[in-house]
Design a protein around this motif. Structure first.
Motif, PDB file in Angstrom:
ATOM      1  N   ASP A  86       3.767   9.233  -0.549  1.00 56.88           N
ATOM      2  CA  ASP A  86       3.692  10.686  -0.690  1.00 56.88           C
ATOM      3  C   ASP A  86       4.724  11.356   0.213  1.00 56.88           C
ATOM      4  N   ALA A  87       4.749  12.678   0.201  1.00 59.26           N
ATOM      5  CA  ALA A  87       5.747  13.438   0.951  1.00 59.26           C
ATOM      6  C   ALA A  87       5.664  13.190   2.453  1.00 59.26           C
ATOM      7  N   LEU A  88       4.500  12.766   2.935  1.00 57.92           N
ATOM      8  CA  LEU A  88       4.327  12.487   4.363  1.00 57.92           C
ATOM      9  C   LEU A  88       4.628  11.029   4.709  1.00 57.92           C
ATOM     10  N   GLY A  89       4.985  10.243   3.700  1.00 55.84           N
ATOM     11  CA  GLY A  89       5.298   8.837   3.930  1.00 55.84           C
ATOM     12  C   GLY A  89       4.095   7.921   3.857  1.00 55.84           C
ATOM     13  N   ASN A  90       2.949   8.459   3.442  1.00 53.15           N
ATOM     14  CA  ASN A  90       1.747   7.633   3.291  1.00 53.15           C
ATOM     15  C   ASN A  90       1.847   6.810   2.018  1.00 53.15           C
ATOM     16  N   GLU A  91       1.519   5.540   2.128  1.00 51.96           N
ATOM     17  CA  GLU A  91       1.561   4.655   0.975  1.00 51.96           C
ATOM     18  C   GLU A  91       0.338   4.919   0.101  1.00 51.96           C
ATOM     19  N   ILE A  92       0.577   5.353  -1.129  1.00 56.45           N
ATOM     20  CA  ILE A  92      -0.496   5.683  -2.060  1.00 56.45           C
ATOM     21  C   ILE A  92      -0.737   4.527  -3.023  1.00 56.45           C
ATOM     22  N   ILE A  93       0.340   3.947  -3.524  1.00 54.30           N
ATOM     23  CA  ILE A  93       0.247   2.813  -4.450  1.00 54.30           C
ATOM     24  C   ILE A  93       1.222   1.742  -3.967  1.00 54.30           C
ATOM     25  N   ARG A  94       0.755   0.497  -3.991  1.00 52.56           N
ATOM     26  CA  ARG A  94       1.616  -0.625  -3.615  1.00 52.56           C
ATOM     27  C   ARG A  94       1.312  -1.806  -4.529  1.00 52.56           C
ATOM     28  N   ILE A  95       2.356  -2.308  -5.167  1.00 50.83           N
ATOM     29  CA  ILE A  95       2.246  -3.480  -6.019  1.00 50.83           C
ATOM     30  C   ILE A  95       3.151  -4.550  -5.415  1.00 50.83           C
ATOM     31  N   ASP A  96       2.580  -5.721  -5.132  1.00 50.01           N
ATOM     32  CA  ASP A  96       3.336  -6.859  -4.615  1.00 50.01           C
ATOM     33  C   ASP A  96       3.236  -8.009  -5.599  1.00 50.01           C
ATOM     34  N   ARG A  97       4.320  -8.715  -5.760  1.00 38.35           N
ATOM     35  CA  ARG A  97       4.310  -9.917  -6.574  1.00 38.35           C
ATOM     36  C   ARG A  97       4.715 -11.080  -5.678  1.00 38.35           C
ATOM     37  N   ASP A  98       3.963 -12.170  -5.721  1.00 38.86           N
ATOM     38  CA  ASP A  98       4.211 -13.296  -4.833  1.00 38.86           C
ATOM     39  C   ASP A  98       5.309 -14.221  -5.302  1.00 38.86           C
ATOM     40  N   SER A  99       5.599 -14.236  -6.583  1.00 33.30           N
ATOM     41  CA  SER A  99       6.586 -15.182  -7.095  1.00 33.30           C
ATOM     42  C   SER A  99       7.511 -14.480  -8.086  1.00 33.30           C
ATOM     43  N   LEU A 100       8.564 -15.164  -8.455  1.00 31.68           N
ATOM     44  CA  LEU A 100       9.509 -14.591  -9.408  1.00 31.68           C
ATOM     45  C   LEU A 100       9.014 -14.594 -10.835  1.00 31.68           C
ATOM     46  N   SER A 101       7.988 -15.385 -11.121  1.00 34.46           N
ATOM     47  CA  SER A 101       7.461 -15.402 -12.483  1.00 34.46           C
ATOM     48  C   SER A 101       6.402 -14.326 -12.633  1.00 34.46           C
ATOM     49  N   PRO A 102       6.329 -13.681 -13.796  1.00 36.78           N
ATOM     50  CA  PRO A 102       5.298 -12.662 -14.025  1.00 36.78           C
ATOM     51  C   PRO A 102       3.910 -13.268 -13.931  1.00 36.78           C
ATOM     52  N   GLU A 103       2.959 -12.447 -13.533  1.00 33.07           N
ATOM     53  CA  GLU A 103       1.566 -12.903 -13.392  1.00 33.07           C
ATOM     54  C   GLU A 103       0.896 -13.029 -14.720  1.00 33.07           C
TER      55      GLU A 103
END
Length: 100
Positions: free
Chosen positions: A83-100
């Motif tokens: 958001d505008a204050l730098g708060n993380e609202i959504i975070r998506i992490d992928r562990d590998s190069l292949s799609p889940e």
């Protein structure tokens, strides 16, 4: 008459310059594609709807969009919305190069 050493140096220099130019072009295209992706997210109706409402269903819809984009592009290992204050609202992490 030029020595063969000078000819080899010239050829190596030519090869190096070609390689540098190829990498520069690849990086430039990668940056352009990334900018287009981020612009698409910014202009998405799902993003606009969430920014207007801030409700959980709209957040889930935006998160689903992030998942879809992450899974469709093997270069994206993490996608976040701050958001505008730098708060993380959504975070998506992928562990590998292949799609889940």
């Amino acid at each position: 008459m030029e020595s063969s050493f000078t000819n080899i140096e010239k050829e190596l220099h030519k090869i190096a310059n070609t390689e540098i130019e190829n990498k520069r072009n690849y990086l430039y295209q990668y940056i352009i594609q990334t900018e287009m992706l981020l612009t698409s997210i910014k202009k998405s109706n799902l993003t606009s709807q969430y920014l207007k409402s801030k409700n959980q269903q709209d957040k889930k819809n935006l998160k689903d969009l992030f998942y879809a984009l992450t899974n469709s592009n093997r270069d994206i290992m993490q996608l976040r919305y701050l958001d505008a204050l730098g708060n993380e609202i959504i975070r998506i992490d992928r562990d590998s190069l292949s799609p889940e």
